[in-house]
Design a protein around this motif. Structure first.
Motif, PDB file in Angstrom:
ATOM      1  N   CYS A 183      39.785  46.276  22.775  1.00 32.32           N
ATOM      2  CA  CYS A 183      38.931  48.058  22.708  1.00 32.32           C
ATOM      3  C   CYS A 183      39.044  48.590  23.543  1.00 32.32           C
ATOM      4  O   CYS A 183      38.882  48.268  25.472  1.00 32.32           O
ATOM      5  CB  CYS A 183      37.609  47.683  22.950  1.00 32.32           C
ATOM      6  N   ARG A 220      40.229  52.982  26.111  1.00 29.50           N
ATOM      7  CA  ARG A 220      39.830  54.170  25.666  1.00 29.50           C
ATOM      8  C   ARG A 220      41.540  54.968  25.573  1.00 29.50           C
ATOM      9  O   ARG A 220      41.607  56.164  24.576  1.00 29.50           O
ATOM     10  CB  ARG A 220      39.743  54.831  27.004  1.00 29.50           C
ATOM     11  N   ALA A 228      39.491  53.765  20.679  1.00 33.55           N
ATOM     12  CA  ALA A 228      37.806  53.885  20.412  1.00 33.55           C
ATOM     13  C   ALA A 228      37.506  55.225  21.159  1.00 33.55           C
ATOM     14  O   ALA A 228      36.739  55.941  20.701  1.00 33.55           O
ATOM     15  CB  ALA A 228      36.746  52.951  21.333  1.00 33.55           C
ATOM     16  N   ASP A 259      36.751  56.523  23.458  1.00 30.88           N
ATOM     17  CA  ASP A 259      35.935  56.758  24.984  1.00 30.88           C
ATOM     18  C   ASP A 259      35.413  55.675  24.999  1.00 30.88           C
ATOM     19  O   ASP A 259      34.736  54.918  24.252  1.00 30.88           O
ATOM     20  CB  ASP A 259      34.883  58.404  24.806  1.00 30.88           C
ATOM     21  N   GLY A 313      32.445  54.943  22.876  1.00 31.08           N
ATOM     22  CA  GLY A 313      33.198  53.878  21.238  1.00 31.08           C
ATOM     23  C   GLY A 313      33.847  52.604  21.447  1.00 31.08           C
ATOM     24  O   GLY A 313      33.515  51.582  20.495  1.00 31.08           O
ATOM     25  N   ALA A 320      32.798  49.360  19.876  1.00 31.37           N
ATOM     26  CA  ALA A 320      33.060  48.394  18.839  1.00 31.37           C
ATOM     27  C   ALA A 320      33.085  47.041  19.680  1.00 31.37           C
ATOM     28  O   ALA A 320      33.502  46.043  18.816  1.00 31.37           O
ATOM     29  CB  ALA A 320      34.582  49.016  19.716  1.00 31.37           C
TER      30      ALA A 320
END
Length: 255
Positions: free
Chosen positions: A86, A88, A112, A114, A117, A121
């Motif tokens: 995951c 940014r 994701a 940010d 997110g 995730a």
């Protein structure tokens, strides 16, 4: 008003808590690094499965996170299954992960956008069966967020790794804040291992690996050669034949 504990009584209480933590982890499954001086310093002889671990780069690597990402990739390269990564932003250099034993065919990337997110995730990914583990790139990691990830990892039995990277060096001070993670690592690059004079080229990359925090264990540091194409670390040649206790740096007590 209650009286303050005597220092000796306080030390005894700390030892009792440490013993209870250790007992709780005796039967926990672990993923050994395969480097005896390193595994010997970890509770259970390896990196705990079903737990959250933090990794950060040293100095300017705190911004770019390349070394920390490669260290994390090497860990999960030695586990079975696919890896949910995951992130940014899509700035991860996939060939570097492959050099650490984690080819693109084993990685599921989740962009994701940010940090909120990324954390969401990661937590969702830890609920998926069959994954080798979940890696997420975050800067700030609160106690609440880390506790949620730790609980999700405990339930699934997967490894969760938070690769800490920041936008500014000053923000890296957040690494010292308390979290619920099982371990916290910092990886710094060193000059490559030297090759014989008759051999052209550059030797294997070397790292200075620091265990900054470990539940039921002590902090320490060790110099290692970086992950190979199967995710394995290795002691530099001059250190490989020392007794296990002589390879690691001086341990520091962890509260």
């Amino acid at each position: 008003m209650s009286a303050a504990l005597h220092p000796a009584a306080l030390d005894a209480l700390r030892r009792k808590v440490r013993a209870l933590e250790t007992q709780d982890r005796v039967t926990r499954a672990v993923l050994p690094f395969g480097v005896p001086p390193l595994d010997a310093r970890l509770p259970g002889g390896g990196l705990a499965l079903g737990a959250l671990h933090e990794v950060a780069g040293g100095a300017e690597e705190a911004l770019y996170g390349a070394t920390a990402a490669r260290f994390a990739a090497g860990i999960l390269a030695r586990a079975q299954g696919e890896v949910l990564w995951c992130r940014r932003q899509a700035d991860l250099f996939a060939p570097s992960l492959a050099q650490a034993g984690l080819p693109p065919s084993r990685v599921i990337f989740a962009d994701a956008g940010d940090e909120a997110g990324v954390l969401a995730a990661m937590e969702e990914g830890l609920r998926w069966p069959g994954l080798a583990g979940v890696i997420g790139e975050v800067g700030k990691l609160s106690m609440t967020a880390s506790r949620r990830l730790q609980l999700a990892a405990e339930k699934s039995g997967q490894i969760a790794i938070a690769v800490r990277r920041w936008r500014r060096i000053a923000d890296a001070a957040d690494l010292g804040q308390p979290t619920a993670s099982e371990t916290r690592w910092r990886v710094s690059t060193l000059p490559s291992s030297p090759l014989p004079p008759s051999v052209p080229g550059v030797g294997r990359p070397r790292w200075f690996l620091e265990l900054l925090r470990c539940k039921a264990g002590d902090a320490f540091d060790i110099e290692l050669e970086a992950c190979d194409a199967k995710g394995h670390l290795r002691l530099p040649a001059p250190l490989a034949y020392r007794p296990a206790g002589a390879d690691a740096g001086q341990g520091r007590a962890v509260a």
